[in-house]
Design a protein around this motif. Sequence first.
Motif, PDB file in Angstrom:
ATOM      1  N   ARG A 200      28.398   6.331 -35.388  1.00  0.00           N
ATOM      2  CA  ARG A 200      28.280   5.383 -36.536  1.00  0.00           C
ATOM      3  C   ARG A 200      29.684   4.846 -36.822  1.00  0.00           C
ATOM      4  N   LYS A 201      30.576   5.768 -36.742  1.00  0.00           N
ATOM      5  CA  LYS A 201      31.850   5.048 -36.996  1.00  0.00           C
ATOM      6  C   LYS A 201      32.412   3.714 -36.365  1.00  0.00           C
ATOM      7  N   ALA A 202      31.817   3.765 -35.171  1.00  0.00           N
ATOM      8  CA  ALA A 202      32.163   2.497 -34.218  1.00  0.00           C
ATOM      9  C   ALA A 202      31.148   1.193 -34.711  1.00  0.00           C
ATOM     10  N   GLY A 203      30.199   1.473 -35.543  1.00  0.00           N
ATOM     11  CA  GLY A 203      29.406   0.435 -35.989  1.00  0.00           C
ATOM     12  C   GLY A 203      28.483  -0.117 -34.816  1.00  0.00           C
ATOM     13  N   ASN A 204      27.949   0.819 -34.194  1.00  0.00           N
ATOM     14  CA  ASN A 204      27.018   0.508 -32.982  1.00  0.00           C
ATOM     15  C   ASN A 204      25.557   1.325 -33.256  1.00  0.00           C
ATOM     16  N   PHE A 205      25.411   1.766 -34.381  1.00  0.00           N
ATOM     17  CA  PHE A 205      24.179   2.593 -34.757  1.00  0.00           C
ATOM     18  C   PHE A 205      23.149   1.670 -35.218  1.00  0.00           C
ATOM     19  N   ASN A 206      21.629   2.045 -34.658  1.00  0.00           N
ATOM     20  CA  ASN A 206      20.567   1.333 -35.165  1.00  0.00           C
ATOM     21  C   ASN A 206      19.721   2.453 -35.356  1.00  0.00           C
ATOM     22  N   ALA A 207      19.135   2.503 -36.957  1.00  0.00           N
ATOM     23  CA  ALA A 207      18.514   3.384 -37.389  1.00  0.00           C
ATOM     24  C   ALA A 207      16.964   2.960 -37.177  1.00  0.00           C
ATOM     25  N   VAL A 208      16.155   4.184 -36.907  1.00  0.00           N
ATOM     26  CA  VAL A 208      14.852   3.807 -36.787  1.00  0.00           C
ATOM     27  C   VAL A 208      13.918   4.575 -37.789  1.00  0.00           C
ATOM     28  N   LEU A 209      13.142   3.874 -38.891  1.00  0.00           N
ATOM     29  CA  LEU A 209      12.164   4.773 -39.689  1.00  0.00           C
ATOM     30  C   LEU A 209      10.959   4.697 -39.199  1.00  0.00           C
ATOM     31  N   GLU A 217      12.294  -2.283 -34.797  1.00  0.00           N
ATOM     32  CA  GLU A 217      13.408  -1.462 -34.930  1.00  0.00           C
ATOM     33  C   GLU A 217      13.965  -1.078 -33.422  1.00  0.00           C
ATOM     34  N   PHE A 218      13.232  -1.175 -32.376  1.00  0.00           N
ATOM     35  CA  PHE A 218      13.653  -0.910 -31.209  1.00  0.00           C
ATOM     36  C   PHE A 218      14.198  -2.235 -30.264  1.00  0.00           C
ATOM     37  N   ASP A 219      13.944  -3.257 -30.821  1.00  0.00           N
ATOM     38  CA  ASP A 219      14.631  -4.631 -30.137  1.00  0.00           C
ATOM     39  C   ASP A 219      15.956  -4.730 -29.708  1.00  0.00           C
ATOM     40  N   ALA A 220      16.841  -3.824 -30.283  1.00  0.00           N
ATOM     41  CA  ALA A 220      18.144  -3.747 -29.843  1.00  0.00           C
ATOM     42  C   ALA A 220      18.586  -2.698 -28.826  1.00  0.00           C
TER      43      ALA A 220
END
Length: 310
Positions: A200-209, A217-220
């Motif tokens: 998360r701190k590296a800015g590389n996170f993708n949340a999935v709800l 939300e899984f496209d990346a």
Amino acid sequence: MKWLLILAIFLGQVCAAHAAEESLGTKIKKAFAPAPTPTPSRKHRKKKATPTPLPTASPRQKKASPTPSPSPTKSKSKRKKASPTPAPTESPAATETPSPSPAEKPTPSPPEHPASGKKGWPNVSLSPDEIIDYDGYPPKVRQIIDAGLALTKQNLGYAYGSAYPTNGGMDCSGFTYYVLRQNGFLDVPRDSSQQYVWVRKAGNFNAVLSRKEDSFEFDALKPGDLLFWRGTYNIDRDPPITHTMIYLGREKRTKKRVMVGSSDGRTYDGKQRWGVSVFDFKMPPPPQSGDAKISPVFVGYGRIPGLSED
């Protein structure tokens, strides 16, 4: 006349004597008469007394006779025989019941295989040729995936708190920690919660709800990404991340998403596996209770910080 008087007097005396004798006889009879009356009564009392002591004496004699001679000897002998017979039967039974439980635990789960005691099906490994477009992955991603797949071939179990294959098993974050450190990511944290913070701190996170596998939300999502869950077991931590794995891509045979890591019960091909293995990557079902801590929820995915895309 004188003779008549004399005779009359004599006869009167005789009659008087006879009457006296009769009175004495009656007295004697009367004297003897009460004697037999008490005697039969006494006899009846004796008869009544005799049956009462006879039953009492007879059981007492029966009780006394078996207790001193036969009962103690037979009962003691029987008890001695019975006590050794159940004692050995019970002692092996008691030893047999605990023996299989420890025996079963060490045999399937010795230090080398700590989680195989729960194993219903063997762990699974894939070759790179079984993954779609594996040759097109960046070199560093292939290096990480190769290292993870190599561990799946060592028959490693799930061992909570372990991050090294030399312990015979690893937990989920320990697997990620070991693989990434072996490939140069020395700043990777040890537990899944801090690995989540690291991404998360590296800015590389993708949340999935969403709970749908075909959600946008899984496209990346890319091979080599770290996957994160919460609620896989009950623990008080912040953030509440409890599980992590490495995404592999899609399998050629099934066209399904697969991942690699260590788990204590996730499935591959519909069968549960315990330990370091390849697993199906799919969304968990909706929680069955209101407590989210005990209901697995997929949180999201993220790129490994510092991973080169070339």
